[in-house]
Design a protein around this motif. Structure first.
Motif, PDB file in Angstrom:
ATOM      1  N   LYS A  38      -1.454  -3.890  12.407  1.00 51.71           N
ATOM      2  CA  LYS A  38      -1.862  -2.624  12.451  1.00 51.71           C
ATOM      3  C   LYS A  38      -3.313  -2.632  13.182  1.00 51.71           C
ATOM      4  O   LYS A  38      -3.862  -1.787  13.602  1.00 51.71           O
ATOM      5  N   HIS A  39      -3.833  -3.800  13.237  1.00 44.99           N
ATOM      6  CA  HIS A  39      -5.163  -4.412  13.732  1.00 44.99           C
ATOM      7  C   HIS A  39      -5.303  -5.037  14.891  1.00 44.99           C
ATOM      8  O   HIS A  39      -6.363  -5.041  15.410  1.00 44.99           O
ATOM      9  N   LYS A  79      -9.978  -4.282  -2.759  1.00 37.13           N
ATOM     10  CA  LYS A  79      -9.438  -4.637  -1.400  1.00 37.13           C
ATOM     11  C   LYS A  79      -8.085  -3.833  -1.039  1.00 37.13           C
ATOM     12  O   LYS A  79      -7.110  -3.843  -1.912  1.00 37.13           O
ATOM     13  N   ASN A  80      -7.944  -3.399   0.143  1.00 35.70           N
ATOM     14  CA  ASN A  80      -6.661  -3.052   0.663  1.00 35.70           C
ATOM     15  C   ASN A  80      -6.200  -4.099   1.760  1.00 35.70           C
ATOM     16  O   ASN A  80      -6.505  -4.204   2.881  1.00 35.70           O
ATOM     17  N   TYR A  81      -4.989  -4.567   1.382  1.00 32.05           N
ATOM     18  CA  TYR A  81      -4.309  -5.533   2.115  1.00 32.05           C
ATOM     19  C   TYR A  81      -3.355  -4.742   3.201  1.00 32.05           C
ATOM     20  O   TYR A  81      -2.464  -4.031   2.607  1.00 32.05           O
ATOM     21  N   ILE A 127      -4.038  -9.054   5.479  1.00 38.54           N
ATOM     22  CA  ILE A 127      -5.589  -9.293   5.138  1.00 38.54           C
ATOM     23  C   ILE A 127      -6.129  -8.356   4.380  1.00 38.54           C
ATOM     24  O   ILE A 127      -5.643  -7.153   4.489  1.00 38.54           O
ATOM     25  N   PRO A 128      -7.411  -8.621   3.813  1.00 33.15           N
ATOM     26  CA  PRO A 128      -7.995  -7.492   3.151  1.00 33.15           C
ATOM     27  C   PRO A 128      -8.671  -6.666   3.996  1.00 33.15           C
ATOM     28  O   PRO A 128      -9.555  -7.225   4.676  1.00 33.15           O
ATOM     29  N   ILE A 129      -8.648  -5.382   4.134  1.00 32.26           N
ATOM     30  CA  ILE A 129      -9.505  -4.559   4.819  1.00 32.26           C
ATOM     31  C   ILE A 129     -10.454  -3.770   3.980  1.00 32.26           C
ATOM     32  O   ILE A 129     -10.112  -3.212   2.894  1.00 32.26           O
TER      33      ILE A 129
END
Length: 173
Positions: free
Chosen positions: A9-10, A2-4, A139-141
């Motif tokens: 950014k979103h 997981k990439n937090y 958040i995990p992306i």
């Protein structure tokens, strides 16, 4: 893995007002993270100042996080637009090929998310949270395909829980 990433950014703020009086349906947000009919007295209120929410947009009430220990936030999924308070933050996902609305809403429902929001509240009586603090939350992306699979699994489980509740209510009756 997981990439937090920070929410900033979103997501982006959206501020569309009801200046053409498109709707008179005023909604609030429950602490269970769903839209509900507003309990506010709107008699004599200028509804042109209210925010016009449409499908795929989020709204959140940043004013009671400290009091309720939850951030009232919801994803609007109805076809017809409605109104939310001008005090609410209204926002949308910038790129749905990177982050799905439904996946983000699932993350917002997690108790860890609410704890993070509660930790960042200000010193006011109600304990509000700022837009900048929300944007700093991480958040995990994961891949878009993994997001779709997670959302699909979640919806299957949620539907089954709803069916079990209906069965139990019928048995009680």
């Amino acid at each position: 893995m997981k990439n937090y990433e920070p929410l900033k950014k979103h997501i982006r703020l959206v501020d569309i007002r009801n200046k053409d009086l498109v709707s008179t349906k005023v909604l609030g947000i429950s602490i269970d993270k769903s839209f509900m009919p507003s309990v506010a007295n709107i008699i004599g209120t200028d509804l042109s100042k209210y925010k016009l929410i449409s499908k795929g947009k989020f709204a959140c009430n940043p004013m009671h996080v400290g009091r309720d220990e939850r951030l009232p936030i919801a994803l609007y999924t109805e076809k017809d637009p409605a109104l939310v308070s001008p005090a609410y933050f209204m926002f949308e996902v910038i790129d749905n090929s990177v982050l799905l609305d439904e996946y983000l809403m699932m993350w917002f429902r997690r108790s860890e998310f609410d704890r993070s929001c509660w930790f960042r509240t200000d010193g006011s009586v109600r304990g509000g949270i700022s837009w900048d603090d929300i944007c700093r939350l991480e958040i995990p992306i994961v891949s878009i395909e993994e997001q779709r699979n997670i959302v699909k699994s979640y919806n299957i489980i949620t539907d089954r829980i709803g069916l079990k509740k209906q069965i139990n209510e019928n048995l009680v009756a």
